[in-house]
Design a protein around this motif. Structure first.
Motif: not given
Length: 209
Positions: A170-181
């Protein structure tokens, strides 16, 4: 004729404690539980870990530098995960959910060390994403038992972490929200642990079983 000394008034310890005169009582009001401190510290380290993508290139160090290696997959991420062991112990959740949380920490630490030693990302990343499923289970269950922002942020974080693991390549962009969350959730967890009610004796509540 002997004189009688006036009896000294006896202080009511219970009354003093209600007024906050007891030093021990004051310390209990100002000190934070260890789990809360660990959660706050982990949140800070996760923020630093997120920021490393911006400040490491500015250091001008080669990719093979030991400093870059420790920041990317060594000391920094491992320290953040080690801090979470007391957090899992302190945050109310069923034993099986806590076991899932501990399993996530072990897998993430192992894959961090694998990355530090040059193991290909095609090997350690799938293991890491498998650990995220375990993390999502613990985060979702612990968040569901809470309320307010802790529940909302936790469920969103669990959905992002766990859901991404089931998207092959999957595109790593899908995992980006977990960074600040992730750091936000642990900051909320720290506040939640520190606000848990204490019984009349001032001792912390026993961990939920």
């Amino acid at each position: 004729m002997p004189t009688m000394k006036a009896a000294k008034p006896v202080r009511d310890a219970g009354h003093d404690e209600m007024r906050g005169d007891s030093p021990m009582h004051g310390n209990q009001r100002t000190s934070l539980p260890g789990g809360a401190l660990a959660a706050y510290a982990a949140a800070v380290l996760f923020i630093v870990s997120l920021a490393r993508f911006f400040f490491i290139p500015r250091l001008g160090l080669p990719a093979s530098s030991p400093i870059v290696a420790e920041l990317n997959g060594g000391l920094l991420p491992v320290a953040a995960h080690l801090l979470l062991f007391p957090v899992i112990a302190a945050l109310p959740a069923p034993p099986w959910a806590r076991a899932a949380g501990y399993g996530w920490l072990v897998i993430d630490i192992v894959t961090d060390v694998m990355a530090l030693n040059g193991v290909a990302d095609t090997i350690y990343l799938p293991m890491r994403y498998g650990g995220h499923v375990s993390a999502a289970l613990w985060i979702a269950v612990a968040s569901w038992q809470a309320s307010g922002m802790l529940r909302i942020v936790g469920l969103l974080l669990a959905l992002d972490l766990g859901g991404y693991s089931f998207i092959p390549h999957g595109p790593i962009a899908f995992l980006i929200p977990s960074g600040p969350l992730l750091p936000l959730w642990f900051a909320l967890v720290g506040r939640h642990i520190s606000r848990r009610r204490r019984p009349a004796g001032g001792q912390p509540e026993a961990f939920d079983q």
